[in-house]
Write a protein that holds these residues in place. Sequence first.
Motif, PDB file in Angstrom:
ATOM      1  N   LEU A   1     130.041 -74.884 -20.938  1.00 36.05           N
ATOM      2  CA  LEU A   1     130.616 -73.624 -21.411  1.00 36.05           C
ATOM      3  C   LEU A   1     129.696 -72.984 -22.438  1.00 36.05           C
ATOM      4  O   LEU A   1     129.078 -73.682 -23.255  1.00 36.05           O
ATOM      5  N   LYS A   2     129.632 -71.657 -22.404  1.00 39.43           N
ATOM      6  CA  LYS A   2     128.905 -70.924 -23.424  1.00 39.43           C
ATOM      7  C   LYS A   2     129.781 -70.831 -24.662  1.00 39.43           C
ATOM      8  O   LYS A   2     130.898 -70.342 -24.605  1.00 39.43           O
ATOM      9  N   VAL A   3     129.258 -71.298 -25.791  1.00 38.76           N
ATOM     10  CA  VAL A   3     130.048 -71.369 -27.024  1.00 38.76           C
ATOM     11  C   VAL A   3     129.599 -70.258 -27.962  1.00 38.76           C
ATOM     12  O   VAL A   3     128.408 -70.067 -28.204  1.00 38.76           O
ATOM     13  N   SER A   4     130.582 -69.524 -28.489  1.00 35.31           N
ATOM     14  CA  SER A   4     130.312 -68.505 -29.494  1.00 35.31           C
ATOM     15  C   SER A   4     131.462 -68.478 -30.474  1.00 35.31           C
ATOM     16  O   SER A   4     132.627 -68.593 -30.092  1.00 35.31           O
ATOM     17  N   GLY A   5     131.152 -68.332 -31.745  1.00 27.52           N
ATOM     18  CA  GLY A   5     132.197 -68.285 -32.751  1.00 27.52           C
ATOM     19  C   GLY A   5     132.425 -69.634 -33.404  1.00 27.52           C
ATOM     20  O   GLY A   5     131.786 -70.651 -33.067  1.00 27.52           O
ATOM     21  N   THR A   6     133.362 -69.652 -34.336  1.00 27.77           N
ATOM     22  CA  THR A   6     133.658 -70.880 -35.081  1.00 27.77           C
ATOM     23  C   THR A   6     135.152 -71.193 -35.086  1.00 27.77           C
ATOM     24  O   THR A   6     135.609 -71.989 -35.906  1.00 27.77           O
ATOM     25  N   ASP A   7     135.920 -70.542 -34.209  1.00 28.25           N
ATOM     26  CA  ASP A   7     137.364 -70.767 -34.211  1.00 28.25           C
ATOM     27  C   ASP A   7     137.715 -72.023 -33.432  1.00 28.25           C
ATOM     28  O   ASP A   7     136.842 -72.767 -32.971  1.00 28.25           O
ATOM     29  N   GLU A   8     139.030 -72.247 -33.293  1.00 25.37           N
ATOM     30  CA  GLU A   8     139.502 -73.459 -32.622  1.00 25.37           C
ATOM     31  C   GLU A   8     139.075 -73.501 -31.156  1.00 25.37           C
ATOM     32  O   GLU A   8     138.764 -74.578 -30.616  1.00 25.37           O
ATOM     33  N   LEU A   9     139.080 -72.340 -30.482  1.00 27.96           N
ATOM     34  CA  LEU A   9     138.666 -72.322 -29.081  1.00 27.96           C
ATOM     35  C   LEU A   9     137.191 -72.657 -28.938  1.00 27.96           C
ATOM     36  O   LEU A   9     136.779 -73.307 -27.965  1.00 27.96           O
ATOM     37  N   ALA A  10     136.377 -72.215 -29.898  1.00 23.93           N
ATOM     38  CA  ALA A  10     134.960 -72.587 -29.875  1.00 23.93           C
ATOM     39  C   ALA A  10     134.807 -74.091 -30.063  1.00 23.93           C
ATOM     40  O   ALA A  10     133.987 -74.732 -29.386  1.00 23.93           O
TER      41      ALA A  10
ATOM     42  N   ARG B   1     130.546 -81.639 -24.873  1.00 21.96           N
ATOM     43  CA  ARG B   1     130.166 -83.013 -25.218  1.00 21.96           C
ATOM     44  C   ARG B   1     130.785 -84.005 -24.246  1.00 21.96           C
ATOM     45  O   ARG B   1     130.130 -84.974 -23.816  1.00 21.96           O
ATOM     46  N   THR B   2     132.052 -83.759 -23.890  1.00 22.42           N
ATOM     47  CA  THR B   2     132.716 -84.650 -22.933  1.00 22.42           C
ATOM     48  C   THR B   2     132.039 -84.591 -21.571  1.00 22.42           C
ATOM     49  O   THR B   2     131.813 -85.634 -20.927  1.00 22.42           O
ATOM     50  N   ALA B   3     131.702 -83.382 -21.105  1.00 20.03           N
ATOM     51  CA  ALA B   3     131.046 -83.236 -19.811  1.00 20.03           C
ATOM     52  C   ALA B   3     129.674 -83.908 -19.817  1.00 20.03           C
ATOM     53  O   ALA B   3     129.279 -84.562 -18.836  1.00 20.03           O
ATOM     54  N   GLU B   4     128.945 -83.751 -20.915  1.00 20.56           N
ATOM     55  CA  GLU B   4     127.622 -84.379 -21.000  1.00 20.56           C
ATOM     56  C   GLU B   4     127.734 -85.897 -20.978  1.00 20.56           C
ATOM     57  O   GLU B   4     126.984 -86.586 -20.276  1.00 20.56           O
ATOM     58  N   SER B   5     128.696 -86.422 -21.745  1.00 22.49           N
ATOM     59  CA  SER B   5     128.901 -87.876 -21.758  1.00 22.49           C
ATOM     60  C   SER B   5     129.330 -88.378 -20.386  1.00 22.49           C
ATOM     61  O   SER B   5     128.859 -89.419 -19.914  1.00 22.49           O
TER      62      SER B   5
END
Length: 531
Positions: free
Chosen positions: A242-251, A259-263
């Motif tokens: 996922l493309k991550v932007s922002g610092t809120d809970e959804l980000a 991280r889960t997908a990579e692991s």
Amino acid sequence: MSDAPSGRLRGRMLGILPTLRLRLVVVFALVALTAAVSASGIAYWLNRDAVLTRAQNAALNDFRKAMEDSAGQLPRKFGCDELQDAAVRMSDSTQSYEVVLLGTDRDGNRCNVSSDTNDFTIEDVPAELSRAVDKKRPVDDANDYPYHLYWQRITKGEEPQLVGGAKLIGEQPTPTGYMLKSLAPERDDLNSLAWSLGIATGLALIAAMLLAQAAATTVLRPVRRLADAARRLGEGELNTRLKVSGTDELADLSRTFNRTAESLEKRVAGLSARESSSRRFVADMSHELRTPLTAISAVTEVLEEEQDNLDPMIAPAVGLVVSETRRLGDLVENLMEVTRFDAGTAKLVLDTVDVADQVTACIDARAWLDAVELDADRGIMARLDPRRLDVILANLIGNALKHGGSPVRVSVRTGWSQTGEAQLLVEVADQGPGIPEDVLPHVFDRFYKASASRPRSEGSGLGLSIALENAHIHGGEITARNAQEPDGGAVFTLRLPRDASGLAAAGEDRDTDRDGGDDGDDGDENKGNER
């Protein structure tokens, strides 16, 4: 117990509001409606009290002053006509009220006059108000006057009105006056205010719903992207991020997903590598075992032929070597076959066969004619892989003979699948004790042993799983159950399409073996899984 009603209520709400967007809109609307109605109600009641109090005080103060100026200036002994003139003068006020005056004239007669007998008479005055006005109170430090001004709001017809009354203070008897003021203008003003507040509430509700839509879109867009990414991850696209932007809970949630997908991708890659290595090891080991096993088998055949001429002390050992060598050969062939299925290199070699002839040939080749009862009509034709059908039948019938005992009944019939496809049904039933219920779900598992006390047996524990794989490659299925009859044994039912051409065409591009060879001869694979 208290969670049950709340759970049912939550279930009903989820049924009524199935989507998160709808729930957000409804919650926003309810909050906005509650806030707007509360604010409007408070504003209305505050304004209502202010408007009525202002109109009431203005009218009562004017009435008190008019009583003093008009009725208070009457002579000590007045006539009823003079009292009438005073009532008319009092009603001629900017406050627009009507007046009733009561008094005793110079002749001792009671005077009851009104500024307008059509609008206001003494009968319109509430009795409770009249008693309060006429009641004389003692004068003391807490009460400076014996008589006071009293008022009451009434409704005449549908018109709200204010009634007030007072008695002149002086040498009694003095006139008593009552006033009647219509509050219709104030009512109309309050109605206009209520309509204005109602319109403002509606606009606030619409604005809240629009804001809810915007908020829902803002919140649900990343949630939708997350759901789509989770779906693709579940379908095997482990490189999904996922493309991550922002610092809120959804980000934060998106970062956690990445991280889960990579692991997971790393773990699956490691497992796939180990599985591939294990599969390659089994295939290579089985293939390498074939050469020495061929030599050993040749020697054991010679020893078996000479077994009757050997020393009685050596003959049992030779017999054990011969049986174990054959068992090892079967195990190697089964492992090779399992490796082909795991690697996806097994394919169908189709031919049109008479199923009854195929079953008869399988039974005859293994000398089971005396132990098997065949119920099959000639002429049931099917297009499938004869060798793989032979493997399936050999495993099912051999397993039934070993664990259920003879006679084993094999019946062949035709039918239709749920999708309308012509099917071939082969049922193998034995006369044994059946399969324990806790074992039934595992009879097709590889190397499964029903009894831990029998880890070694004549079977490899792969026969039924290989039979199931051969059924799957045809697009069929094998099921196991126990017969309903009291003395009935286990019943295995094989379902195959009568024409597997479509599946064979789909597998044309696959290699037949990992090492480039053909499937080879699986031999007599009637060593089924242990029950």
